[in-house]
Design an enzyme around this catalytic site. Structure first.
Site, PDB file in Angstrom:
ATOM      1  N   LYS A   1       0.840  -1.201   0.000  1.00 15.72           N
ATOM      2  CA  LYS A   1       0.000   0.000   0.000  1.00 15.72           C
ATOM      3  C   LYS A   1       0.876   1.253   0.000  1.00 15.72           C
ATOM      4  O   LYS A   1       0.603   2.224  -0.707  1.00 15.72           O
ATOM      5  CB  LYS A   1      -0.942  -0.016   1.223  1.00 15.72           C
ATOM      6  CG  LYS A   1      -2.093  -0.995   1.034  1.00 15.72           C
ATOM      7  CD  LYS A   1      -2.843  -1.316   2.316  1.00 15.72           C
ATOM      8  CE  LYS A   1      -3.837  -2.455   2.051  1.00 15.72           C
ATOM      9  NZ  LYS A   1      -4.439  -2.996   3.269  1.00 15.72           N
TER      10      LYS A   1
ATOM     11  N   GLN B   1      -4.838  -1.911   9.367  1.00 14.57           N
ATOM     12  CA  GLN B   1      -4.620  -3.205   8.722  1.00 14.57           C
ATOM     13  C   GLN B   1      -5.235  -4.316   9.580  1.00 14.57           C
ATOM     14  O   GLN B   1      -4.914  -4.445  10.756  1.00 14.57           O
ATOM     15  CB  GLN B   1      -3.104  -3.439   8.527  1.00 14.57           C
ATOM     16  CG  GLN B   1      -2.766  -4.684   7.742  1.00 14.57           C
ATOM     17  CD  GLN B   1      -3.312  -4.649   6.311  1.00 14.57           C
ATOM     18  OE1 GLN B   1      -3.180  -3.660   5.598  1.00 14.57           O
ATOM     19  NE2 GLN B   1      -3.959  -5.736   5.908  1.00 14.57           N
TER      20      GLN B   1
ATOM     21  N   ASP C   1     -11.377   2.529   3.524  1.00 16.89           N
ATOM     22  CA  ASP C   1     -11.666   1.095   3.350  1.00 16.89           C
ATOM     23  C   ASP C   1     -13.160   0.844   3.136  1.00 16.89           C
ATOM     24  O   ASP C   1     -13.552  -0.239   2.693  1.00 16.89           O
ATOM     25  CB  ASP C   1     -11.222   0.323   4.606  1.00 16.89           C
ATOM     26  CG  ASP C   1      -9.930  -0.458   4.382  1.00 16.89           C
ATOM     27  OD1 ASP C   1      -9.604  -0.735   3.208  1.00 16.89           O
ATOM     28  OD2 ASP C   1      -9.257  -0.791   5.382  1.00 16.89           O
TER      29      ASP C   1
END
Ligand code: NDP
Length: 279
Positions: free
Chosen positions: A49, A93, A116
């Site tokens: 990422k 994460q 997200d």
């Protein structure tokens, strides 16, 4: 032989488009990535990422927190990042270590920075057709289909899997595209027959090579969300690619199908967040 939907190429096109847009419009986006503990798979995802951010021209801040970080400490960091005007996206994460309450952490992220798309406000906006961040994997699947000229309007779409991050948002997005949507799960009766009805079959159950040619209709389009590493180190999906590819009109491979799209759509959400802020 089926047309192979090339997620690697499509994701790289999207990343290039974002890079151009960031440069042309002078968008200054910043993504904060939080990792708790040092799970090797999570470290790889975080690294990828960060690299994607750097390639596009998005700055990133990484917080590598020790495994014993408390819920309060993590919530305090999210609170600070929520307030920080220079941060446009916050990503925690997953999975988090067992002692942390994942749901409470996700709910603490400001919906304006929820790149997200997991916050209940984002999910709610998706279901009522309002603007909001969309979960990256399903959003990436819509892009794959659109950019491969797969018609969704009026088509029978069968989604197998009803998770909050893949199956459910996928169903909402397919409805938005005017598909007729069926969502299956572990209690579905006659799964094979239901799948055979699909013009578009989306497999997201997390079982290696579960779907063989008896599950698919001649000429249908198959999207394989699953990712599994077999004993010999090779990757495969939920679909038995070798058995299915000859029967269908288009299919995503694993690797190189849905996987690369997830990061591309995360980058898209970050750029969009910064752009909105600067409007
Ligand atoms: P979950 O485990 O959260 O959900 C699996 C779903 O599949 C559940 O709804 C479950 O039903 C259903 N299911 C399981 N077994 C069967 C069965 N035999 N028949 C019918 N339905 C079944 O998984 P995720 O949605 O998180 O992920 C699915 C797959 O996609 C995994 O392989 C994961 O690694 C992969 N993935 C890939 C991503 C990418 O970027 N390419 C991103 C996210 C996930 P029930 O609800 O009844 O239990």
């Amino acid at each position: 032989m089926a047309f192979i939907i090339d997620g690697k190429k499509i994701s790289s096109d999207i990343r290039e488009e974002l890079k151009q847009r960031v440069r042309k419009e002078g968008i200054e986006a910043c993504l904060a990535v939080i990792q708790v503990g040092d799970d090797p798979a999570s470290s790889v995802y975080v690294r990828n990422k960060k690299k994607a951010c750097a390639d596009i021209g998005i700055s990133s801040k990484t917080f590598e927190l020790p495994v014993q970080t408390t819920q309060e400490e993590l919530l305090a960091l999210i609170g600070e990042l929520n307030e920080d005007d220079n941060v446009h996206g916050i990503l925690v994460q997953l999975p988090l270590p067992g002692h942390l309450n994942e749901k409470e952490i996700i709910f603490a992220i400001s919906p304006e920075k929820d790149v997200d798309g997991f916050h209940p406000q984002s999910v709610g906006c998706l279901s009522i057709g309002e603007d909001g961040f969309v979960s990256c994997t399903p959003a990436g699947i819509i892009e794959l289909l659109k950019r491969s000229d797969v018609e969704m309007d009026g088509k029978e779409c069968v989604i197998v899997g009803r998770s909050n991050i893949v199956g459910k948002p996928m169903a909402m997005l397919m409805l938005r595209e005017n598909a007729t949507v069926t969502v299956c799960h572990s209690h579905t009766r006659n799964l094979r027959e239901v799948c055979q009805r699909a013009d578009i079959l989306i497999a997201a159950i997390g079982k290696p090579k579960f779907f063989d040619d008896t599950y698919v209709r001649e000429g249908s389009v198959v999207i394989d969300v699953g990712i599994h590493r077999s004993g010999d180190g090779k990757l495969c999906g939920d679909v038995d690619y070798d058995k299915v590819a000859d029967k269908v009109s288009a299919i995503t491979p694993v690797p190189g199908g849905v996987g690369p799209m997830t990061i591309a759509m995360l980058m898209n959400n970050c750029v969009q967040s910064a752009w909105k802020k600067g409007k």
